[in-house]
Scaffold this active site. Structure first.
Site, PDB file in Angstrom:
ATOM      1  CG  ASP A   8      -3.836   4.225  11.621  1.00 17.33           C
ATOM      2  OD1 ASP A   8      -4.015   3.037  11.284  1.00 17.33           O
ATOM      3  OD2 ASP A   8      -2.764   4.834  11.391  1.00 17.33           O
ATOM      4  CG  LEU A   9      -1.601   0.012  16.051  1.00 20.70           C
ATOM      5  CD1 LEU A   9      -1.894   0.228  17.532  1.00 20.70           C
ATOM      6  CD2 LEU A   9      -1.500  -1.487  15.761  1.00 20.70           C
ATOM      7  CG  ASP A  10       1.031   0.176  12.347  1.00 20.70           C
ATOM      8  OD1 ASP A  10       1.604  -0.234  13.364  1.00 20.70           O
ATOM      9  OD2 ASP A  10       0.427  -0.577  11.556  1.00 20.70           O
ATOM     10  CB  THR A  16       4.776   0.124  14.316  1.00 24.10           C
ATOM     11  OG1 THR A  16       3.586   0.802  13.967  1.00 24.10           O
ATOM     12  CG2 THR A  16       4.609  -0.547  15.655  1.00 24.10           C
ATOM     13  CE  LYS A  44       4.499   7.779   8.343  1.00 25.35           C
ATOM     14  NZ  LYS A  44       4.444   9.198   8.740  1.00 25.35           N
ATOM     15  N   GLY A  45       0.166   3.212   5.959  1.00 24.89           N
ATOM     16  CA  GLY A  45      -1.255   2.924   5.764  1.00 24.89           C
ATOM     17  C   GLY A  45      -1.530   1.927   4.649  1.00 24.89           C
ATOM     18  NE  ARG A  48       1.851  -8.517   6.847  1.00 24.07           N
ATOM     19  CZ  ARG A  48       1.454  -9.486   7.664  1.00 24.07           C
ATOM     20  NH1 ARG A  48       1.722 -10.755   7.384  1.00 24.07           N
ATOM     21  NH2 ARG A  48       0.774  -9.201   8.758  1.00 24.07           N
ATOM     22  CB  SER A 113      -5.140  -0.937  12.602  1.00 23.00           C
ATOM     23  OG  SER A 113      -3.896  -1.359  12.092  1.00 23.00           O
ATOM     24  CB  ALA A 114      -4.087  -1.337   7.154  1.00 24.46           C
ATOM     25  CG  ASN A 117       1.533  -8.203  12.696  1.00 27.14           C
ATOM     26  OD1 ASN A 117       1.477  -9.418  12.869  1.00 27.14           O
ATOM     27  ND2 ASN A 117       2.130  -7.668  11.637  1.00 27.14           N
ATOM     28  CE  LYS A 144      -6.977   2.449   7.896  1.00 30.41           C
ATOM     29  NZ  LYS A 144      -6.055   2.771   8.997  1.00 30.41           N
ATOM     30  CD  GLU A 168      -5.514   6.572   9.131  1.00 26.29           C
ATOM     31  OE1 GLU A 168      -4.334   6.872   8.906  1.00 26.29           O
ATOM     32  OE2 GLU A 168      -5.920   5.404   9.099  1.00 26.29           O
ATOM     33  CG  ASP A 169       0.004   7.597  10.499  1.00 29.34           C
ATOM     34  OD1 ASP A 169      -0.943   6.791  10.393  1.00 29.34           O
ATOM     35  OD2 ASP A 169       1.182   7.294  10.231  1.00 29.34           O
TER      36      ASP A 169
HETATM   37  C1  BG6 Z   1      -0.498  -0.146   8.401  1.00 28.21           C
HETATM   38  C2  BG6 Z   1       0.929   0.364   8.270  1.00 28.21           C
HETATM   39  O1  BG6 Z   1      -1.059   0.325   9.584  1.00 28.21           O
HETATM   40  O2  BG6 Z   1      -0.511  -1.564   8.396  1.00 28.21           O
HETATM   41  C3  BG6 Z   1       1.577  -0.230   7.033  1.00 28.21           C
HETATM   42  O3  BG6 Z   1       0.920   1.770   8.192  1.00 28.21           O
HETATM   43  C4  BG6 Z   1       1.500  -1.741   7.087  1.00 28.21           C
HETATM   44  O4  BG6 Z   1       2.925   0.193   6.969  1.00 28.21           O
HETATM   45  C5  BG6 Z   1       0.041  -2.182   7.229  1.00 28.21           C
HETATM   46  O5  BG6 Z   1       2.042  -2.319   5.906  1.00 28.21           O
HETATM   47  C6  BG6 Z   1      -0.105  -3.709   7.349  1.00 28.21           C
HETATM   48  O6  BG6 Z   1       0.521  -4.105   8.524  1.00 28.21           O
HETATM   49  P1  BG6 Z   1       0.893  -5.603   8.909  1.00 28.21           P
HETATM   50  O7  BG6 Z   1       1.291  -5.486  10.355  1.00 28.21           O
HETATM   51  O8  BG6 Z   1      -0.346  -6.429   8.720  1.00 28.21           O
HETATM   52  O9  BG6 Z   1       1.992  -6.037   8.012  1.00 28.21           O
HETATM   53 MG    MG Z   2      -1.077   4.725  10.314  1.00 31.92          MG
END
Ligand code: BG6
Ligand code: MG
Length: 217
Positions: A8-10, A16, A44-45, A48, A113-114, A117, A144, A168-169
Protein backbone atom coordinates in the site's frame (compact mmCIF):
# COMPACT_ATOMS: atom_id res chain seq x y z
CA UNK A 1 11.07 -19.11 -5.46
CA UNK A 2 9.34 -15.89 -6.50
CA UNK A 3 6.73 -14.21 -4.33
CA UNK A 4 4.84 -10.99 -4.96
CA UNK A 5 5.15 -8.26 -2.37
CA UNK A 6 2.35 -5.73 -2.69
CA UNK A 7 2.75 -2.42 -0.88
CA UNK A 8 0.00 0.00 0.00
CA UNK A 9 1.29 3.58 -0.40
CA UNK A 10 -0.28 6.05 2.04
CA UNK A 11 0.79 5.15 5.58
CA UNK A 12 3.07 2.33 4.45
CA UNK A 13 5.66 3.92 2.16
CA UNK A 14 5.00 7.58 3.00
CA UNK A 15 3.05 9.37 5.71
CA UNK A 16 0.66 11.30 3.51
CA UNK A 17 -2.21 11.02 6.03
CA UNK A 18 -1.07 14.38 7.46
CA UNK A 19 -1.56 16.06 4.06
CA UNK A 20 -4.94 14.40 3.50
CA UNK A 21 -5.86 15.68 6.97
CA UNK A 22 -4.87 19.29 6.24
CA UNK A 23 -6.75 19.35 2.95
CA UNK A 24 -9.90 17.64 4.28
CA UNK A 25 -9.87 19.83 7.38
CA UNK A 26 -9.76 23.04 5.36
CA UNK A 27 -12.55 21.78 3.16
CA UNK A 28 -14.71 20.63 6.10
CA UNK A 29 -14.17 23.91 7.94
CA UNK A 30 -15.15 25.89 4.83
CA UNK A 31 -18.48 24.03 5.02
CA UNK A 32 -18.83 24.75 8.74
CA UNK A 33 -18.09 21.12 9.64
CA UNK A 34 -15.51 20.34 12.32
CA UNK A 35 -13.00 17.62 11.46
CA UNK A 36 -10.67 15.99 13.99
CA UNK A 37 -7.54 13.83 13.73
CA UNK A 38 -9.65 10.93 15.06
CA UNK A 39 -12.05 11.34 12.15
CA UNK A 40 -9.10 11.49 9.79
CA UNK A 41 -8.04 8.07 11.14
CA UNK A 42 -11.34 6.69 9.89
CA UNK A 43 -10.53 7.88 6.37
CA UNK A 44 -7.36 5.78 6.11
CA UNK A 45 -7.58 3.56 3.06
CA UNK A 46 -10.97 5.07 2.17
CA UNK A 47 -11.45 6.39 -1.38
CA UNK A 48 -11.70 10.11 -2.12
CA UNK A 49 -15.42 9.90 -2.94
CA UNK A 50 -16.25 7.90 0.18
CA UNK A 51 -14.13 10.25 2.34
CA UNK A 52 -16.15 13.28 1.26
CA UNK A 53 -19.41 11.37 1.74
CA UNK A 54 -18.37 10.54 5.30
CA UNK A 55 -17.40 14.14 6.11
CA UNK A 56 -20.77 15.35 4.82
CA UNK A 57 -22.51 12.67 6.90
CA UNK A 58 -20.61 13.77 10.03
CA UNK A 59 -21.67 17.36 9.35
CA UNK A 60 -25.25 16.37 8.49
CA UNK A 61 -24.94 18.16 5.16
CA UNK A 62 -26.46 17.41 1.78
CA UNK A 63 -25.09 19.04 -1.37
CA UNK A 64 -25.71 18.83 -5.09
CA UNK A 65 -23.76 16.51 -7.35
CA UNK A 66 -22.01 19.47 -9.00
CA UNK A 67 -20.96 20.86 -5.63
CA UNK A 68 -19.70 17.40 -4.63
CA UNK A 69 -17.50 17.19 -7.72
CA UNK A 70 -16.25 20.74 -7.19
CA UNK A 71 -15.30 20.01 -3.57
CA UNK A 72 -13.45 16.81 -4.51
CA UNK A 73 -11.41 18.77 -7.04
CA UNK A 74 -10.77 21.56 -4.54
CA UNK A 75 -9.53 19.08 -1.93
CA UNK A 76 -7.23 17.39 -4.41
CA UNK A 77 -5.77 20.69 -5.65
CA UNK A 78 -4.77 21.57 -2.10
CA UNK A 79 -3.50 18.03 -1.41
CA UNK A 80 -1.31 18.19 -4.53
CA UNK A 81 0.27 21.42 -3.27
CA UNK A 82 1.62 19.47 -0.28
CA UNK A 83 2.62 16.52 -2.47
CA UNK A 84 4.53 18.84 -4.77
CA UNK A 85 6.91 19.68 -1.90
CA UNK A 86 7.62 16.02 -1.04
CA UNK A 87 11.05 14.49 -1.47
CA UNK A 88 12.94 11.30 -0.52
CA UNK A 89 13.17 12.39 3.15
CA UNK A 90 9.47 11.54 3.47
CA UNK A 91 9.94 7.84 2.82
CA UNK A 92 9.08 6.01 6.05
CA UNK A 93 12.01 4.42 7.97
CA UNK A 94 13.53 1.24 6.51
CA UNK A 95 11.14 1.03 3.54
CA UNK A 96 14.16 1.35 1.17
CA UNK A 97 16.03 -1.38 3.10
CA UNK A 98 13.14 -3.83 2.68
CA UNK A 99 12.69 -2.91 -1.00
CA UNK A 100 16.40 -3.42 -1.68
CA UNK A 101 16.37 -6.78 0.11
CA UNK A 102 13.44 -7.93 -2.05
CA UNK A 103 15.15 -6.73 -5.22
CA UNK A 104 18.45 -8.39 -4.24
CA UNK A 105 16.50 -11.63 -3.76
CA UNK A 106 14.76 -11.37 -7.16
CA UNK A 107 11.29 -10.96 -5.69
CA UNK A 108 8.41 -9.22 -7.47
CA UNK A 109 7.16 -5.90 -6.14
CA UNK A 110 3.84 -4.17 -6.76
CA UNK A 111 2.03 -1.11 -5.49
CA UNK A 112 -1.62 -1.57 -4.50
CA UNK A 113 -3.07 1.78 -3.54
CA UNK A 114 -6.49 3.42 -3.49
CA UNK A 115 -4.92 6.76 -4.37
CA UNK A 116 -5.29 8.33 -7.79
CA UNK A 117 -2.16 10.33 -6.95
CA UNK A 118 0.01 7.26 -6.32
CA UNK A 119 2.18 7.62 -9.43
CA UNK A 120 3.02 11.27 -8.80
CA UNK A 121 3.88 10.53 -5.15
CA UNK A 122 6.18 7.64 -6.08
CA UNK A 123 7.93 9.91 -8.57
CA UNK A 124 8.36 12.60 -5.92
CA UNK A 125 10.05 10.18 -3.52
CA UNK A 126 11.97 8.59 -6.40
CA UNK A 127 10.72 5.04 -5.81
CA UNK A 128 8.77 4.38 -9.04
CA UNK A 129 11.53 2.28 -10.57
CA UNK A 130 11.53 -0.18 -7.66
CA UNK A 131 8.06 -1.46 -8.62
CA UNK A 132 7.43 -4.06 -11.30
CA UNK A 133 3.85 -2.89 -11.50
CA UNK A 134 1.67 -0.14 -10.06
CA UNK A 135 -2.05 -0.56 -9.40
CA UNK A 136 -3.74 2.57 -8.09
CA UNK A 137 -7.09 4.30 -7.72
CA UNK A 138 -7.28 4.85 -11.47
CA UNK A 139 -7.22 1.10 -12.15
CA UNK A 140 -9.97 -0.10 -9.82
CA UNK A 141 -13.73 0.23 -9.64
CA UNK A 142 -14.17 -1.23 -6.16
CA UNK A 143 -12.59 0.21 -3.02
CA UNK A 144 -10.84 -1.76 -0.24
CA UNK A 145 -11.98 -3.97 1.58
CA UNK A 146 -12.85 -5.28 -1.87
CA UNK A 147 -9.75 -7.25 -2.93
CA UNK A 148 -9.80 -5.93 -6.53
CA UNK A 149 -6.68 -3.74 -6.24
CA UNK A 150 -4.56 -6.60 -4.88
CA UNK A 151 -5.98 -9.21 -7.26
CA UNK A 152 -5.11 -7.00 -10.23
CA UNK A 153 -1.62 -6.64 -8.72
CA UNK A 154 -1.19 -10.43 -8.50
CA UNK A 155 -2.44 -10.83 -12.05
CA UNK A 156 -0.01 -8.20 -13.34
CA UNK A 157 2.85 -9.96 -11.54
CA UNK A 158 1.60 -13.22 -13.05
CA UNK A 159 1.35 -14.84 -9.62
CA UNK A 160 -1.41 -16.72 -7.81
CA UNK A 161 -2.90 -14.63 -4.97
CA UNK A 162 -1.65 -17.26 -2.50
CA UNK A 163 1.91 -16.34 -3.48
CA UNK A 164 1.44 -12.67 -2.63
CA UNK A 165 2.14 -10.77 0.56
CA UNK A 166 0.50 -7.41 1.31
CA UNK A 167 1.81 -4.56 3.49
CA UNK A 168 -1.10 -2.43 4.74
CA UNK A 169 -1.74 0.23 7.40
CA UNK A 170 -5.55 0.29 7.14
CA UNK A 171 -8.15 -2.13 8.47
CA UNK A 172 -9.95 -2.13 5.10
CA UNK A 173 -6.67 -2.94 3.35
CA UNK A 174 -5.86 -5.83 5.69
CA UNK A 175 -9.36 -7.19 5.11
CA UNK A 176 -8.90 -6.85 1.34
CA UNK A 177 -5.64 -8.83 1.51
CA UNK A 178 -7.28 -11.54 3.61
CA UNK A 179 -10.24 -11.81 1.25
CA UNK A 180 -7.76 -12.07 -1.65
CA UNK A 181 -6.17 -15.06 0.14
CA UNK A 182 -2.85 -13.23 0.48
CA UNK A 183 -0.59 -13.00 3.51
CA UNK A 184 -1.50 -9.75 5.28
CA UNK A 185 1.10 -7.74 7.14
CA UNK A 186 -0.24 -4.82 9.15
CA UNK A 187 1.96 -1.79 9.63
CA UNK A 188 0.80 0.12 12.70
CA UNK A 189 -1.19 -0.59 15.85
CA UNK A 190 -1.60 -4.33 16.57
CA UNK A 191 -4.96 -3.78 18.26
CA UNK A 192 -6.39 -1.87 15.33
CA UNK A 193 -4.92 -4.28 12.76
CA UNK A 194 -5.70 -7.48 14.69
CA UNK A 195 -7.11 -9.18 11.57
CA UNK A 196 -3.67 -9.19 9.92
CA UNK A 197 -1.52 -12.34 9.83
CA UNK A 198 1.40 -10.32 11.24
CA UNK A 199 1.65 -6.77 12.59
CA UNK A 200 4.70 -4.54 12.97
CA UNK A 201 4.93 -0.97 14.28
CA UNK A 202 6.93 -0.04 11.20
CA UNK A 203 9.49 -1.46 8.76
CA UNK A 204 12.37 -1.09 11.23
CA UNK A 205 10.84 -4.09 13.04
CA UNK A 206 10.86 -6.31 9.95
CA UNK A 207 13.96 -8.49 9.79
CA UNK A 208 15.56 -10.00 6.71
CA UNK A 209 15.03 -13.41 8.31
CA UNK A 210 11.28 -12.73 8.47
CA UNK A 211 11.15 -11.78 4.80
CA UNK A 212 13.36 -14.70 3.85
CA UNK A 213 10.89 -17.06 5.56
CA UNK A 214 7.99 -15.46 3.65
CA UNK A 215 9.88 -16.07 0.42
CA UNK A 216 10.50 -19.72 1.30
CA UNK A 217 7.00 -20.43 2.67
C1 BG6 B 1 -5.71 6.05 0.36
C2 BG6 B 1 -5.65 6.98 1.57
O1 BG6 B 1 -4.48 5.43 0.18
O2 BG6 B 1 -6.05 6.79 -0.80
C3 BG6 B 1 -6.96 7.73 1.71
O3 BG6 B 1 -5.39 6.22 2.73
C4 BG6 B 1 -7.27 8.47 0.42
O4 BG6 B 1 -6.86 8.64 2.78
C5 BG6 B 1 -7.30 7.48 -0.75
O5 BG6 B 1 -8.53 9.13 0.50
C6 BG6 B 1 -7.55 8.17 -2.10
O6 BG6 B 1 -6.48 9.01 -2.35
P1 BG6 B 1 -6.44 10.15 -3.46
O7 BG6 B 1 -4.99 10.55 -3.48
O8 BG6 B 1 -6.88 9.52 -4.76
O9 BG6 B 1 -7.36 11.23 -3.03
MG1 MG C 1 -2.73 3.16 3.60
Amino acid sequence: MKKGFIFDLDGVIVDTAKYHFLAWQNLANSLGISFSEEQNEQLKGVSRVRSLEKILEWGNKTISEEEFTRLMTEKNVEYLQYIDKMDTTEILPDVPRVLEYLIDNQQLIALGSASKNARVILEKVKLSKKFHTIVDGNDVSKAKPDPEVFLIGAEKLDLAPGNCIVFEDSVAGVQAANIANMVSIGIGDAQVLHEADYVFDDFTQITEEFISNLIKA
